[in-house]
Write an enzyme that holds these catalytic residues in place. Structure first.
Site, PDB file in Angstrom:
ATOM      1  N   ALA A 103       0.833  -1.206   0.000  1.00 42.32           N
ATOM      2  CA  ALA A 103       0.000   0.000   0.000  1.00 42.32           C
ATOM      3  C   ALA A 103       0.870   1.259   0.000  1.00 42.32           C
ATOM      4  O   ALA A 103       0.603   2.212  -0.752  1.00 42.32           O
ATOM      5  CB  ALA A 103      -0.937   0.003   1.213  1.00 42.32           C
ATOM      6  N   VAL A 104       1.920   1.284   0.814  1.00 40.43           N
ATOM      7  CA  VAL A 104       2.775   2.475   0.877  1.00 40.43           C
ATOM      8  C   VAL A 104       3.619   2.587  -0.389  1.00 40.43           C
ATOM      9  O   VAL A 104       3.797   3.673  -0.946  1.00 40.43           O
ATOM     10  CB  VAL A 104       3.673   2.452   2.141  1.00 40.43           C
ATOM     11  CG1 VAL A 104       4.633   3.637   2.138  1.00 40.43           C
ATOM     12  CG2 VAL A 104       2.814   2.476   3.406  1.00 40.43           C
TER      13      VAL A 104
ATOM     14  N   ARG B 198       7.910 -13.481  -3.780  1.00 41.49           N
ATOM     15  CA  ARG B 198       6.481 -13.711  -4.018  1.00 41.49           C
ATOM     16  C   ARG B 198       5.883 -12.684  -4.983  1.00 41.49           C
ATOM     17  O   ARG B 198       5.031 -12.998  -5.808  1.00 41.49           O
ATOM     18  CB  ARG B 198       5.755 -13.642  -2.657  1.00 41.49           C
ATOM     19  CG  ARG B 198       4.336 -14.080  -2.632  1.00 41.49           C
ATOM     20  CD  ARG B 198       3.871 -14.318  -1.183  1.00 41.49           C
ATOM     21  NE  ARG B 198       4.306 -13.220  -0.304  1.00 41.49           N
ATOM     22  CZ  ARG B 198       3.607 -12.106  -0.074  1.00 41.49           C
ATOM     23  NH1 ARG B 198       2.447 -11.930  -0.663  1.00 41.49           N
ATOM     24  NH2 ARG B 198       4.053 -11.178   0.744  1.00 41.49           N
TER      25      ARG B 198
ATOM     26  N   CYS C 160       3.268   6.516  11.321  1.00 42.38           N
ATOM     27  CA  CYS C 160       2.211   7.368  10.784  1.00 42.38           C
ATOM     28  C   CYS C 160       1.493   8.203  11.857  1.00 42.38           C
ATOM     29  O   CYS C 160       1.276   9.402  11.679  1.00 42.38           O
ATOM     30  CB  CYS C 160       1.191   6.515  10.030  1.00 42.38           C
ATOM     31  SG  CYS C 160       0.703   5.019  10.921  1.00 42.38           S
TER      32      CYS C 160
ATOM     33  N   SER D 184      -5.307   1.066   6.475  1.00 39.99           N
ATOM     34  CA  SER D 184      -4.109   1.143   5.636  1.00 39.99           C
ATOM     35  C   SER D 184      -2.826   0.949   6.442  1.00 39.99           C
ATOM     36  O   SER D 184      -1.846   0.432   5.913  1.00 39.99           O
ATOM     37  CB  SER D 184      -4.064   2.486   4.905  1.00 39.99           C
ATOM     38  OG  SER D 184      -4.143   3.552   5.828  1.00 39.99           O
ATOM     39  N   GLY D 185      -2.848   1.331   7.717  1.00 40.54           N
ATOM     40  CA  GLY D 185      -1.674   1.111   8.552  1.00 40.54           C
ATOM     41  C   GLY D 185      -1.334  -0.362   8.703  1.00 40.54           C
ATOM     42  O   GLY D 185      -0.196  -0.714   8.998  1.00 40.54           O
TER      43      GLY D 185
ATOM     44  N   LYS E 231       5.677   3.552  20.128  1.00 38.64           N
ATOM     45  CA  LYS E 231       6.284   4.329  19.025  1.00 38.64           C
ATOM     46  C   LYS E 231       5.896   5.792  19.132  1.00 38.64           C
ATOM     47  O   LYS E 231       6.725   6.689  18.986  1.00 38.64           O
ATOM     48  CB  LYS E 231       5.795   3.790  17.670  1.00 38.64           C
ATOM     49  CG  LYS E 231       6.394   2.474  17.234  1.00 38.64           C
ATOM     50  CD  LYS E 231       5.704   2.027  15.921  1.00 38.64           C
ATOM     51  CE  LYS E 231       6.166   0.653  15.485  1.00 38.64           C
ATOM     52  NZ  LYS E 231       5.362   0.138  14.360  1.00 38.64           N
TER      53      LYS E 231
ATOM     54  N   ARG F 188      -7.934   0.897  16.396  1.00 42.59           N
ATOM     55  CA  ARG F 188      -8.288   0.840  14.981  1.00 42.59           C
ATOM     56  C   ARG F 188      -9.787   0.987  14.796  1.00 42.59           C
ATOM     57  O   ARG F 188     -10.572   0.385  15.533  1.00 42.59           O
ATOM     58  CB  ARG F 188      -7.845  -0.489  14.373  1.00 42.59           C
ATOM     59  CG  ARG F 188      -6.471  -0.399  13.800  1.00 42.59           C
ATOM     60  CD  ARG F 188      -6.242  -1.375  12.667  1.00 42.59           C
ATOM     61  NE  ARG F 188      -4.845  -1.711  12.609  1.00 42.59           N
ATOM     62  CZ  ARG F 188      -3.898  -0.903  12.126  1.00 42.59           C
ATOM     63  NH1 ARG F 188      -4.209   0.289  11.640  1.00 42.59           N
ATOM     64  NH2 ARG F 188      -2.649  -1.273  12.123  1.00 42.59           N
TER      65      ARG F 188
ATOM     66  N   HIS G  46      -6.047   8.428   9.371  1.00 40.24           N
ATOM     67  CA  HIS G  46      -6.100   8.331  10.834  1.00 40.24           C
ATOM     68  C   HIS G  46      -6.677   9.619  11.415  1.00 40.24           C
ATOM     69  O   HIS G  46      -6.398  10.711  10.921  1.00 40.24           O
ATOM     70  CB  HIS G  46      -4.692   8.202  11.424  1.00 40.24           C
ATOM     71  CG  HIS G  46      -4.021   6.888  11.174  1.00 40.24           C
ATOM     72  ND1 HIS G  46      -4.627   5.818  10.574  1.00 40.24           N
ATOM     73  CD2 HIS G  46      -2.756   6.466  11.486  1.00 40.24           C
ATOM     74  CE1 HIS G  46      -3.780   4.802  10.517  1.00 40.24           C
ATOM     75  NE2 HIS G  46      -2.634   5.170  11.058  1.00 40.24           N
TER      76      HIS G  46
ATOM     77  N   GLN H 100      -3.043   8.382   6.124  1.00 39.71           N
ATOM     78  CA  GLN H 100      -1.993   7.515   6.670  1.00 39.71           C
ATOM     79  C   GLN H 100      -0.977   7.126   5.607  1.00 39.71           C
ATOM     80  O   GLN H 100       0.217   7.026   5.887  1.00 39.71           O
ATOM     81  CB  GLN H 100      -2.662   6.262   7.269  1.00 39.71           C
ATOM     82  CG  GLN H 100      -1.739   5.345   8.061  1.00 39.71           C
ATOM     83  CD  GLN H 100      -1.031   4.333   7.176  1.00 39.71           C
ATOM     84  OE1 GLN H 100      -1.531   3.953   6.121  1.00 39.71           O
ATOM     85  NE2 GLN H 100       0.161   3.911   7.592  1.00 39.71           N
TER      86      GLN H 100
END
Lengths: 370, 370
Positions: free
Chosen positions: A17-18, A43, A152, A182-183, A236, A258, A265, A340
């Site tokens: 995604a990122v 993969r 994020c 998405s995180g 974090k 979440r 976010h 995010q």
């Protein structure tokens, strides 16, 4: 930087995604690159990624749109690469970043692997970007080989609180987050969307990525819990804030949660300030701050929302309220929403690369801009 | 109370989300009633509501299951009613509660209309239920004619914080909520579910109840904002907490947010205590407290979640953590989840009625239990 200084870029985790967002951001900001290498695990190697005309125009193929084929990470993968964005797991970064720097690349690492390394700068350009500039460091005459991109939630909170901290000092912050799928990566986003389809079809919800339903549910952040009871996301947010603001004295309590949202976010932030700041003074400080937009329309009940923050570069700030439960002027509430994948990850990483590109032009001709 | 003391009950707003839940709760708790009158606006009058065999068994119709027909609210609607539950808007309560009390009914009002009236008790039975008992009041020798049911967010927070306040005192609370659709009524729940179906069908989301998308979104509580910047839900949480705990000195900062969840609220609560309490002492206090269950499994990342709290009577409490940003032992985090329709509304109202039923047996034969 001048028109002629362009870089060879690699993206590790290009199919995530990122990674995919990073492709968009590099193109939309016209990052000065002449080649682009997409890397991933075995993969995902062979995956064909269509690039849009904006990206193609940046590359040395005469602007012709063409798909790029994802290559497998390998010892040779970083040969000739100037800037490598790592957008995969902390394990992948731990394993491969040294290979990249040994090959001469500067690494911008989106994982947690190096964030707390005292030799690695942890950068939010609007907040502490100046520490990357040559004049900032007498003891570090050369550019760092690795720059870490913060978590994020940390980035999104800091865009809002750093201007206030700079102005009057923050002694304490209580933050509760509303974090998007998405995180947890593209697979978690897909699981949430799939569950909406399953609900609509009257089917049971499948839970492959998470071990609980996500649709119509809210849950404590899915990361391991430490001995202090904080989960890793909360830890974090606390330690990265301290490092980026160069101030370990800020007391921080974080609760990371979440919510069933796709890619932005929100955070509810309660601050204790060191010196009084009125609601209006705070609003004015934030209005002038970089990287944020004020959305604080009380009569119409319009405040930051994920649907509005998604796809935006700016972090939205609203619910700017003095907190009457603290001594006058010392308590302040904020509510923020930030994409995010964008400011929380890809955009911040590209902004770091832009800083490095600027700095390297002055300082490090060995980066081989062509 | 004895087997023979049974009451005539009315539900105002019987077709709404809380009204329907109230029917379930009355039946499941075998509330001593011999008749049940369902009341609503002209728009809903005539609606046929099937009652289950548990409810039917309570009524004077020899236990035969039968549908009840909703009647229109009118000046005569409360004749012969002992206990009237108001589960409609504040406007309906303002308009009709006096009619009900004049007809001899005791009103349990779920709206905001009377909550802050100094002559009306605001009750969470586990927290301040004893104030309804005869011995509690020398100046109020008779039962009140109206008892107010608090706001859902307030009830759910108080189940968790009252035992701690009683033990050591709470000087400050910072709370951020994750509130479900049910607080906005059945229509808001339906809109959220409809939007999931529309997403699945690739259709645009219809927004009839709210003026924004709800699916995959999070937004500041949809209630008017006061001059202090708090919305009405936040103001309720603050002032109702003060009233129920009989302590206006508790500093409270609240941020109320709606999340796309159907019927259970979560709340992230950060407390400042007046005397030290360790994490374990807090957990033990809460373990012994009524109306709550501890869900605090750190190794397995199992904490309170809406999907698990929905349909439960108890409020779930977890993420019990000392807060290192405050002096040792004085800071504590909690995270709670409670069914908004059940303990947040209908269950609490029925528990109040049970208290009144017990008390009236001693004190107020004029209530005409048959």
């Amino acid at each position: 930087m001048t028109e002629r200084q362009r870089f060879s870029v690699a993206i590790v985790g290009a199919t995530g995604a990122v990674g995919r967002e990073l492709l968009d951001v590099l193109a939309s900001r016209r990052f000065p690159m002449h080649s682009l290498r997409l890397l991933a695990s075995a993969r995902s190697a062979g995956t064909v990624i269509e690039i849009d005309s904006a990206t193609a125009a940046l590359l040395d193929n005469d602007g012709a749109k063409q798909p790029l084929v994802v290559e497998e990470l390998s010892a040779k993968a970083f040969d000739g690469v100037d800037v490598a964005f790592f957008c995969a797991s902390g394990n992948i970064s731990s394993q491969w970043v040294e290979t990249a720097t040994a090959a001469g690349a500067i690494v911008i690492d989106n994982s947690k692997a190096f964030r707390m390394d005292p030799n690695v700068p942890l950068i939010v350009p609007e907040v502490n970007g100046e520490t990357l500039l040559p004049a900032a460091s007498k003891t570090q005459p050369r550019l760092p080989r690795v720059v870490a991109n913060p978590n994020c939630s940390t980035i999104i909170a800091l865009l809002a609180i750093a201007p206030l901290h700079r102005a009057v000092g923050i002694s304490r912050m209580v933050v509760s987050t509303y974090q998007a799928a998405s995180g947890g990566g593209a697979a978690m986003m897909t699981e949430l969307e799939d569950q909406a389809r399953q609900f609509a079809a009257g089917q049971p919800l499948t839970t492959n990525v998470l071990d609980r339903p996500y649709l119509f549910n809210v849950f404590s952040h899915n990361s391991p819990i430490g001995v202090d009871g904080n989960n890793e996301e909360e830890a974090k947010l606390i330690r990265e804030t301290h490092k980026i603001l160069s101030d370990d004295s800020i007391g921080i309590s974080a609760t990371c949660v979440r919510v069933p949202v796709l890619r932005a976010h929100c955070e509810s932030i309660n601050l204790t300030l060191k010196a009084p700041l009125s609601e209006n003074e705070a609003r004015e400080l934030l209005r002038r701050a970089p990287g944020v937009s004020i959305v604080d329309d009380r009569p119409n009940n319009r405040f930051p929302e994920p649907v509005n923050a998604s796809g935006l570069d700016d972090v939205l700030i609203g619910r700017i309220r003095s907190d009457a439960s603290q001594p006058e002027g010392l308590g302040l509430n904020l509510y923020v929403a930030g994409d995010q994948l964008r400011k929380g990850a890809a955009l911040n990483a590209v902004q770091i690369a832009e800083l490095i590109a600027t700095t390297s032009a002055v300082q490090q001709p060995s980066l081989n801009p062509c």
